[in-house]
Design a protein around this motif. Structure first.
Motif, mmCIF file in Angstrom:
data_model
loop_
_atom_site.group_PDB
_atom_site.id
_atom_site.type_symbol
_atom_site.label_atom_id
_atom_site.label_comp_id
_atom_site.label_asym_id
_atom_site.label_seq_id
_atom_site.Cartn_x
_atom_site.Cartn_y
_atom_site.Cartn_z
ATOM 1 N N GLY A 103 0.821 -1.205 0.000
ATOM 2 C CA GLY A 103 0.000 0.000 0.000
ATOM 3 C C GLY A 103 0.855 1.254 0.000
ATOM 4 O O GLY A 103 1.798 1.384 -0.785
ATOM 5 N N VAL A 104 0.548 2.183 0.907
ATOM 6 C CA VAL A 104 1.272 3.460 0.950
ATOM 7 C C VAL A 104 2.597 3.351 1.703
ATOM 8 O O VAL A 104 3.363 4.313 1.739
ATOM 9 N N VAL A 105 2.858 2.208 2.325
ATOM 10 C CA VAL A 105 4.050 2.058 3.164
ATOM 11 C C VAL A 105 5.301 2.089 2.299
ATOM 12 O O VAL A 105 5.453 1.295 1.373
ATOM 13 N N GLY A 106 6.211 3.025 2.629
ATOM 14 C CA GLY A 106 7.404 3.207 1.827
ATOM 15 C C GLY A 106 8.686 2.744 2.484
ATOM 16 O O GLY A 106 9.738 2.705 1.835
ATOM 17 N N TRP A 107 8.632 2.389 3.774
ATOM 18 C CA TRP A 107 9.825 1.916 4.476
ATOM 19 C C TRP A 107 9.400 1.179 5.738
ATOM 20 O O TRP A 107 8.232 1.231 6.131
ATOM 21 N N LEU A 108 10.342 0.472 6.345
ATOM 22 C CA LEU A 108 10.052 -0.370 7.497
ATOM 23 C C LEU A 108 11.040 -0.098 8.620
ATOM 24 O O LEU A 108 12.175 0.312 8.364
ATOM 25 N N GLU A 109 10.591 -0.350 9.849
ATOM 26 C CA GLU A 109 11.483 -0.289 10.996
ATOM 27 C C GLU A 109 11.488 -1.637 11.706
ATOM 28 O O GLU A 109 10.452 -2.310 11.805
ATOM 29 N N ILE A 110 12.660 -2.042 12.187
ATOM 30 C CA ILE A 110 12.775 -3.221 13.044
ATOM 31 C C ILE A 110 13.432 -2.813 14.353
ATOM 32 O O ILE A 110 14.140 -1.802 14.414
ATOM 33 N N HIS A 111 13.217 -3.608 15.390
ATOM 34 C CA HIS A 111 13.956 -3.435 16.639
ATOM 35 C C HIS A 111 15.218 -4.278 16.560
ATOM 36 O O HIS A 111 15.166 -5.491 16.304
ATOM 37 N N ALA A 112 16.345 -3.644 16.796
ATOM 38 C CA ALA A 112 17.635 -4.315 16.635
ATOM 39 C C ALA A 112 17.710 -5.600 17.437
ATOM 40 O O ALA A 112 18.211 -6.634 16.952
ATOM 41 N N GLU A 113 17.215 -5.566 18.667
ATOM 42 C CA GLU A 113 17.372 -6.703 19.571
ATOM 43 C C GLU A 113 16.636 -7.946 19.099
ATOM 44 O O GLU A 113 16.941 -9.062 19.543
ATOM 45 N N ASN A 114 15.683 -7.807 18.174
ATOM 46 C CA ASN A 114 14.962 -8.963 17.644
ATOM 47 C C ASN A 114 15.735 -9.671 16.536
ATOM 48 O O ASN A 114 15.299 -10.740 16.076
ATOM 49 N N TYR A 115 16.836 -9.080 16.079
ATOM 50 C CA TYR A 115 17.547 -9.624 14.913
ATOM 51 C C TYR A 115 19.036 -9.764 15.177
ATOM 52 O O TYR A 115 19.852 -9.636 14.263
#
Length: 285
Positions: A32-44
């Motif tokens: 959809g309109v989402v152009g970028w993503l954020e993750i939490h570092a500690e999960n990866y």
């Protein structure tokens, strides 16, 4: 002072969302309109497996912002060397567009707290935070952005206003700033000041990313309103209004929708992102 030649590139002036694995296929099929993503570092910070494989696929299609919640930038002790090592490995592997952390503390000695706690704004705190940011930026080899906290009390010993404190941290370290508009609204309600006065004093020229999220409403022991930054509900109308006010002063910025608890199905999260897109569309470039 951080070397300005190693700055992160800019995120697009578009809505982003905090990525959750249950939304992987929805995002890959139609974001959809989402152009970028954020993750939490500690999960990866683990080695291999489906989460990292999915993240690699997403990073090939979207700019990714990595947001840390465990460094305890404002803590009295030294930054955890092993945590920094794992963070550097993630940043080197993923090559994200942005890395950010909170102006807060979350650990003491060997105890890790399930919260991001505010700091007294004093000269000693300023020196400690700046030293920690210098160390972090040196380790990862890039600029970071620092996020304003949500506050539930004020410290009598504070000698700096929060916007001035953040401005000075950025001046000393070369870091950028992440403006969480919901945190401003939560803190202003809890500490009884006008959130627009806070925005007017904030160094908006240093902001590389804006956050929005939901909060819970409660009352304190005296019956006064008490807001909790919970990231478990839609953004409320007064926060959307404060976003409009902020964008009118700052110009367009990347806007993240945070929803970390009671995560909804993709259509509801994407509809929040669409509302952020509508707010951006009203702002002259």
């Amino acid at each position: 002072m951080f070397d300005e030649t190693s700055r992160f590139p800019d995120l697009p002036n578009a809505p982003g969302v905090g990525y959750k694995p249950q939304h992987f296929q929805n995002i890959m099929d139609d974001a959809g309109v989402v152009g970028w993503l954020e993750i939490h570092a500690e999960n990866y910070m683990g080695a291999g497996g489906r989460p990292l494989a999915q993240l690699r696929h997403l990073a090939e299609r979207f700019p990714v912002s990595v947001h840390g919640v465990g460094l305890s930038i404002g803590g009295e002790g030294a930054l955890d060397a092993e945590h920094l090592k794992r963070l550097k490995h993630l940043v080197d592997w993923l090559n994200p567009t942005v890395f950010s952390e909170h102006l807060a503390w979350s650990s003491h000695e060997n105890a890790f707290l399930n919260d991001l706690l505010p700091l007294p704004y004093t000269n000693d705190t300023l020196t400690r935070v700046a030293d920690h940011i210098d160390q972090l930026q040196e380790v990862i080899g890039r600029q970071m952005m620092l996020e304003n906290p949500s506050s539930y009390l004020a410290f009598a010993e504070s000698t700096w206003a929060e916007p001035d404190f953040l401005r000075e941290v950025a001046r000393r370290t070369g870091c950028g700033l992440l403006l969480d508009v919901n945190n401003v609204f939560v803190s202003a309600t809890n500490l009884t000041y006008d959130p627009r006065d806070y925005i007017a004093a904030y160094p908006l020229d240093l902001v590389g990313e804006i956050h929005l999220g939901g909060h819970d409403e409660d009352t304190d022991d005296h019956g006064a309103p008490l807001l909790i930054d919970s990231h478990g509900k839609p953004v409320v109308d007064p926060v959307w209004a404060l976003l409009d006010h902020t964008l009118a002063l700052s110009g367009p910025r990347p806007i993240l929708i945070e929803w970390d608890n009671d995560v909804p199905d993709w259509p509801e999260l994407e509809s929040e992102a669409a509302r952020a897109a509508a707010a951006l569309a009203k702002v002259p470039a």
